[in-house]
Enzyme design. Sequence first.
Site, PDB file in Angstrom:
ATOM      1  CE  LYS A 165      -3.713  -2.565   2.061  1.00 46.57           C
ATOM      2  NZ  LYS A 165      -4.437  -3.053   3.231  1.00 46.57           N
ATOM      3  CD  GLN A 183      -3.407  -4.468   6.398  1.00 49.27           C
ATOM      4  OE1 GLN A 183      -3.343  -3.487   5.671  1.00 49.27           O
ATOM      5  NE2 GLN A 183      -3.864  -5.628   5.953  1.00 49.27           N
ATOM      6  CG  ASP A 186     -10.518  -1.171   3.171  1.00 44.78           C
ATOM      7  OD1 ASP A 186     -10.753  -1.416   1.969  1.00 44.78           O
ATOM      8  OD2 ASP A 186     -10.006  -2.000   3.936  1.00 44.78           O
TER       9      ASP A 186
END
Length: 279
Positions: free
Chosen positions: A48, A92, A115
């Site tokens: 990322k 994460q 996300d």
Amino acid sequence: MQIIDGKAVATALRGKIAEEVKTIAGEVGLAVILVGDDPASKVYVRNKIKACEETGIKSYLCNLPADSTFDEVAATIKRLNEDDSVTGMILQLPLPKHLNENELIDLIDPKKDVDGCTFVQKGRLWTGRDSLIACTPYGVIKLLEHYNIPLEGKNAVVVGRSNLVGKPLAQLLMDRNCTVTICHSRTRDLGEITSAADIVCVAIGKAKFLKADMVKEGATVIDVGMCRDEYGKLCGDVDFENVAPKCSYITPVPGGVGPMTVTMLIFNTLEAYKQQHKK
Ligand code: NAP
């Protein structure tokens, strides 16, 4: 049969994102919160950050110790919510077991939820409003659209019902006028259901689960799984070798959905910037 080249589509899209970022006077920034040092998570986080570097997006890595308390992680999220240089933020997953994932996710300012995992963004998607869409299912849709694969009126089956992949993917396919069936671990006669589908998307994490006799001739097969085969080699949820000859289109693993997931994260970060700076 055509193999869907996720790497090529992702590279082209990253190029476009980089061009657009250059035209922006302000700074686009992505913060990644990593709790602990899970090796797989570290690889994902590195990818990322690399994608940010490639596209001119600033990245901030907040690596917290594995034994961080709920309040410590919450304080980091709140600090990043208030930091104007942070356009987007991701936590994460998975988190260490002692931390409540859903409660922490929902502390993320929905405007920065690149996300698409807060209940606000999920609710917006579910109710047909503009939203920041979860990266993996969004990447799948971009691939289907890139290859002009017809969706309207088609029977689509999504195997897997996670909040991260299966559920939002089913919604996105329904929004594009597919007739969608969702299967999961308690589904009976799963093979009969998948064999009737024009589009089969599998996101379960079971190596080579979808066999050739579970797919009809000419189907499109999307493999989200990231698994290891008996030799420890990366593979998907689809028995690619035997399924591919029956398909019109199929995604490989690696090189299919995976590269799109990271790309959609930076796409969403740019999108969030534009929404935050709308005049
Ligand atoms: P998850 O949260 O573990 O969910 C798995 C889903 O699969 C559950 O809904 C489960 O059903 C279902 N399932 C498990 N075994 C099954 C079986 N034998 N038959 C039918 N359904 C079954 O996983 P996830 O986060 O959605 O991820 C799924 C896979 O995608 C993993 O391999 C993950 O590594 C991969 N992934 C890849 C990317 C990428 O960028 N390529 C991104 C995210 C995830 P129940 O609900 O009944 O338990």
